[in-house]
Design a protein around this motif. Structure first.
Motif, PDB file in Angstrom:
ATOM      1  N   THR A 113      36.991  66.007  36.596  1.00 36.31           N
ATOM      2  CA  THR A 113      36.239  66.511  37.742  1.00 36.31           C
ATOM      3  C   THR A 113      35.024  65.627  37.994  1.00 36.31           C
ATOM      4  O   THR A 113      34.319  65.222  37.066  1.00 36.31           O
ATOM      5  N   PHE A 114      34.769  65.326  39.261  1.00 35.25           N
ATOM      6  CA  PHE A 114      33.558  64.585  39.605  1.00 35.25           C
ATOM      7  C   PHE A 114      32.446  65.564  39.948  1.00 35.25           C
ATOM      8  O   PHE A 114      32.648  66.532  40.700  1.00 35.25           O
ATOM      9  N   VAL A 115      31.282  65.301  39.381  1.00 40.81           N
ATOM     10  CA  VAL A 115      30.090  66.104  39.620  1.00 40.81           C
ATOM     11  C   VAL A 115      29.122  65.233  40.411  1.00 40.81           C
ATOM     12  O   VAL A 115      28.744  64.152  39.962  1.00 40.81           O
ATOM     13  N   THR A 116      28.738  65.693  41.601  1.00 39.71           N
ATOM     14  CA  THR A 116      27.830  64.931  42.457  1.00 39.71           C
ATOM     15  C   THR A 116      26.424  65.505  42.339  1.00 39.71           C
ATOM     16  O   THR A 116      26.228  66.719  42.435  1.00 39.71           O
ATOM     17  N   MET A 117      25.451  64.627  42.125  1.00 40.47           N
ATOM     18  CA  MET A 117      24.054  65.051  42.016  1.00 40.47           C
ATOM     19  C   MET A 117      23.359  64.773  43.347  1.00 40.47           C
ATOM     20  O   MET A 117      23.306  63.621  43.801  1.00 40.47           O
ATOM     21  N   ALA A 118      22.826  65.795  43.971  1.00 40.31           N
ATOM     22  CA  ALA A 118      22.103  65.637  45.237  1.00 40.31           C
ATOM     23  C   ALA A 118      20.674  65.194  44.926  1.00 40.31           C
ATOM     24  O   ALA A 118      19.743  66.006  44.889  1.00 40.31           O
ATOM     25  N   VAL A 119      20.498  63.909  44.705  1.00 43.39           N
ATOM     26  CA  VAL A 119      19.225  63.378  44.222  1.00 43.39           C
ATOM     27  C   VAL A 119      18.077  63.706  45.170  1.00 43.39           C
ATOM     28  O   VAL A 119      17.015  64.171  44.745  1.00 43.39           O
ATOM     29  N   VAL A 120      18.269  63.454  46.452  1.00 45.55           N
ATOM     30  CA  VAL A 120      17.171  63.672  47.391  1.00 45.55           C
ATOM     31  C   VAL A 120      16.763  65.144  47.430  1.00 45.55           C
ATOM     32  O   VAL A 120      15.570  65.467  47.520  1.00 45.55           O
ATOM     33  N   THR A 121      17.720  66.050  47.304  1.00 42.50           N
ATOM     34  CA  THR A 121      17.415  67.480  47.279  1.00 42.50           C
ATOM     35  C   THR A 121      16.713  67.850  45.980  1.00 42.50           C
ATOM     36  O   THR A 121      15.693  68.564  45.976  1.00 42.50           O
ATOM     37  N   ALA A 122      17.239  67.351  44.865  1.00 37.54           N
ATOM     38  CA  ALA A 122      16.666  67.670  43.555  1.00 37.54           C
ATOM     39  C   ALA A 122      15.251  67.125  43.410  1.00 37.54           C
ATOM     40  O   ALA A 122      14.420  67.725  42.727  1.00 37.54           O
ATOM     41  N   GLN A 123      14.964  65.987  44.044  1.00 36.93           N
ATOM     42  CA  GLN A 123      13.633  65.403  43.922  1.00 36.93           C
ATOM     43  C   GLN A 123      12.588  66.111  44.807  1.00 36.93           C
ATOM     44  O   GLN A 123      11.408  65.748  44.765  1.00 36.93           O
ATOM     45  N   ARG A 124      13.027  67.117  45.542  1.00 38.43           N
ATOM     46  CA  ARG A 124      12.077  67.981  46.251  1.00 38.43           C
ATOM     47  C   ARG A 124      12.073  69.390  45.672  1.00 38.43           C
ATOM     48  O   ARG A 124      11.482  70.312  46.261  1.00 38.43           O
ATOM     49  N   ASP A 125      12.722  69.572  44.528  1.00 38.43           N
ATOM     50  CA  ASP A 125      12.836  70.876  43.889  1.00 38.43           C
ATOM     51  C   ASP A 125      11.450  71.343  43.437  1.00 38.43           C
ATOM     52  O   ASP A 125      10.825  70.706  42.589  1.00 38.43           O
ATOM     53  N   PRO A 126      10.944  72.456  43.972  1.00 40.05           N
ATOM     54  CA  PRO A 126       9.607  72.910  43.591  1.00 40.05           C
ATOM     55  C   PRO A 126       9.502  73.334  42.133  1.00 40.05           C
ATOM     56  O   PRO A 126       8.392  73.429  41.594  1.00 40.05           O
ATOM     57  N   ARG A 127      10.643  73.583  41.473  1.00 43.86           N
ATOM     58  CA  ARG A 127      10.608  73.927  40.049  1.00 43.86           C
ATOM     59  C   ARG A 127      10.158  72.736  39.210  1.00 43.86           C
ATOM     60  O   ARG A 127       9.565  72.913  38.148  1.00 43.86           O
ATOM     61  N   ALA A 128      10.470  71.537  39.669  1.00 46.53           N
ATOM     62  CA  ALA A 128      10.057  70.326  38.954  1.00 46.53           C
ATOM     63  C   ALA A 128       8.778  69.741  39.531  1.00 46.53           C
ATOM     64  O   ALA A 128       7.935  69.218  38.800  1.00 46.53           O
ATOM     65  N   TYR A 129       8.673  69.811  40.849  1.00 49.07           N
ATOM     66  CA  TYR A 129       7.526  69.225  41.542  1.00 49.07           C
ATOM     67  C   TYR A 129       6.820  70.312  42.342  1.00 49.07           C
ATOM     68  O   TYR A 129       7.180  70.578  43.496  1.00 49.07           O
ATOM     69  N   PRO A 130       5.828  70.968  41.764  1.00 48.45           N
ATOM     70  CA  PRO A 130       5.068  71.965  42.544  1.00 48.45           C
ATOM     71  C   PRO A 130       4.527  71.317  43.823  1.00 48.45           C
ATOM     72  O   PRO A 130       3.952  70.234  43.787  1.00 48.45           O
ATOM     73  N   GLY A 131       4.739  71.982  44.936  1.00 49.48           N
ATOM     74  CA  GLY A 131       4.350  71.391  46.207  1.00 49.48           C
ATOM     75  C   GLY A 131       5.261  70.264  46.643  1.00 49.48           C
ATOM     76  O   GLY A 131       4.911  69.472  47.523  1.00 49.48           O
ATOM     77  N   GLY A 132       6.454  70.187  46.047  1.00 48.92           N
ATOM     78  CA  GLY A 132       7.355  69.076  46.294  1.00 48.92           C
ATOM     79  C   GLY A 132       7.949  69.032  47.674  1.00 48.92           C
ATOM     80  O   GLY A 132       8.586  68.032  48.045  1.00 48.92           O
ATOM     81  N   HIS A 133       7.746  70.088  48.483  1.00 44.23           N
ATOM     82  CA  HIS A 133       8.230  70.099  49.862  1.00 44.23           C
ATOM     83  C   HIS A 133       7.292  69.348  50.791  1.00 44.23           C
ATOM     84  O   HIS A 133       7.524  69.271  51.999  1.00 44.23           O
ATOM     85  N   VAL A 134       6.213  68.777  50.224  1.00 41.37           N
ATOM     86  CA  VAL A 134       5.225  68.034  51.010  1.00 41.37           C
ATOM     87  C   VAL A 134       5.175  66.597  50.510  1.00 41.37           C
ATOM     88  O   VAL A 134       5.188  66.343  49.296  1.00 41.37           O
ATOM     89  N   PHE A 135       5.111  65.637  51.445  1.00 36.97           N
ATOM     90  CA  PHE A 135       4.931  64.230  51.100  1.00 36.97           C
ATOM     91  C   PHE A 135       3.440  63.966  50.949  1.00 36.97           C
ATOM     92  O   PHE A 135       2.671  64.095  51.896  1.00 36.97           O
ATOM     93  N   ASP A 136       3.027  63.593  49.725  1.00 32.73           N
ATOM     94  CA  ASP A 136       1.599  63.467  49.429  1.00 32.73           C
ATOM     95  C   ASP A 136       1.394  62.318  48.436  1.00 32.73           C
ATOM     96  O   ASP A 136       1.741  62.438  47.258  1.00 32.73           O
ATOM     97  N   ILE A 137       0.828  61.213  48.901  1.00 35.02           N
ATOM     98  CA  ILE A 137       0.671  60.036  48.029  1.00 35.02           C
ATOM     99  C   ILE A 137      -0.441  60.203  47.013  1.00 35.02           C
ATOM    100  O   ILE A 137      -0.581  59.374  46.112  1.00 35.02           O
ATOM    101  N   THR A 138      -1.216  61.277  47.118  1.00 32.23           N
ATOM    102  CA  THR A 138      -2.256  61.526  46.112  1.00 32.23           C
ATOM    103  C   THR A 138      -1.761  62.423  44.989  1.00 32.23           C
ATOM    104  O   THR A 138      -2.438  62.559  43.969  1.00 32.23           O
TER     105      THR A 138
END
Length: 392
Positions: free
Chosen positions: A298-323
């Motif tokens: 079975t192939f398992v696909t990782m939705a990288v762009v979705t996961a990298q906005r996951d608020p569980r890993a990145y609090p406030g991750g739904h916002v683009f913030d260079i600071t």
């Protein structure tokens, strides 16, 4: 269970229904198999030894069982594990060192300055995003300037290997690119073996011959793979970064005023809109992961762009913030023994070129239609008409 049609040309990993599925559970169903949507599960699965890269199964699932693509893809370094993978990775690591990348930084800066002279009102992909990594790669490998256009066409099309499921002429374009690059790289290897120079191919030829560590066929495969990884991903990441700043002009102005944020801005840009929008792995055995039975093959696909906005890993991750300080590592370069060898080079190109553009120009403006590569695999604009206004 939510079904997401990732092979639909209109599919977007950042659509509201995708984030709704992420909130509902760590995975969804898709035409390719399980689709992992959250950061923690993606990070864990990328390191899970019960998964491999799929090798010939990925190709056969897309109707390719022989030919140039098969002959390149199956023996590729990412499709090898254990001692064979370590042998090839050690050879590349000995030749492609942090010192090599640092030595390229002045060349990257000067190239970005030269390209910026032509980018104020143009298609950014053609004028900058394609040309910068191509120039850097050519400098690294010793590709003559006269061959840049030909090299560019092959380097762009080979990156569509991850979008075979999109159909159309994708496989034909990849095959032409693989065939052309393999023959061209073979010629370069022979030339460098006879007349070594100060470039990566010469160093790899010498390292391989010193202890019979690699065959010529393996070296050709490694170098074609390097072109595949170092050009296409970086050009799309550069373009993705400009789209992001066009959508967030205040962040561009902030970076102009605070250039010490460049490293943060690069990482945040890759988190927000990664060129590797998704990656996949194949189950090498039957196993269960967090209640989901996964059958061997079975192939398992990782939705990288979705996961990298996951608020569980990145609090406030739904916002683009260079600071923002984002501690969890990015997912698009993989993890564990197969972590991308070219990650540092891509980051160097972004980090050296971004200050050149923010210093010289105001926030980019998208001035025309933008069409995109398929959502799966390497993702970015096919063309990106931009206007860079002068600072006022």
């Amino acid at each position: 269970m939510t079904f997401l049609n990732v092979v639909d040309p209109a599919f977007d990993f950042t659509a509201p229904e995708v984030f709704a599925a992420q909130e509902a559970g760590w995975y969804a169903d898709c035409p390719l198999g399980p689709l992992v949507l959250r950061y923690a599960e993606t990070h864990e699965l990328l390191r899970d030894r019960r998964l491999d890269h799929g090798g010939d199964s990925y190709l056969s699932g897309n109707g390719i069982t022989s030919g140039p693509i098969h002959d390149w893809w199956v023996p590729m370094i990412v499709n090898r594990d254990g001692a064979e993978h370590r042998r090839l990775r050690t050879l590349v690591s000995r030749s492609f060192t942090p010192r090599t990348i640092d030595a390229l930084r002045p060349f990257i800066r000067s190239t970005a300055e030269a390209l910026a002279d032509e980018v104020a009102d143009a298609d950014f992909v053609t004028a900058f995003a394609d040309r910068l990594p191509l120039a850097v790669l050519s400098e690294l490998l010793g590709v003559p300037a006269a061959d840049h256009d030909l090299f560019s066409a092959w380097a762009g099309d080979i990156g569509m290997i991850f979008a075979l499921a999109a159909g159309g002429d994708t496989a034909a374009r990849v095959e032409r690119a693989v065939t052309g690059l393999d023959a061209y790289v073979g010629t370069l290897i022979e030339e460098k073996a006879k007349r070594p120079a100060d470039d990566l191919i010469s160093r790899m030829v010498a390292a391989g011959e010193s202890d019979n560590a690699i065959t010529r066929a393996e070296l050709r495969n490694l170098l074609v793979t390097l072109v595949f990884g170092a050009h296409d991903n970086t050009r799309h990441q550069l373009s993705n970064m400009m789209v992001t700043f066009a959508e967030h002009p205040g962040q561009w102005t902030l970076l102009r005023d605070r250039p010490e944020l460049t490293g943060n801005a690069v990482n945040e840009s890759m988190r927000w809109r990664p060129s590797a929008a998704s990656v996949f792995r194949r189950a090498a055995q039957d196993f269960e992961f967090q209640g989901l039975p996964i059958t061997a093959g079975t192939f398992v696909t990782m939705a990288v762009v979705t996961a990298q906005r996951d608020p569980r890993a990145y609090p406030g991750g739904h916002v683009f913030d260079i600071t923002a300080v984002r501690e969890p590592p990015l997912l698009q370069f993989g993890a564990g023994p197969h972590y991308c060898l070219g990650a540092a080079l891509a980051q160097a190109e972004l980090a050296e070129s971004l200050p050149v553009l923010t210093r010289r120009f105001g926030p980019p403006l998208i001035t025309g239609e933008v069409t995109w590569r398929p959502a799966i695999g390497t993702h970015g604009p096919n063309e990106l008409p931009l206007l860079f206004p002068a600072w006022t």
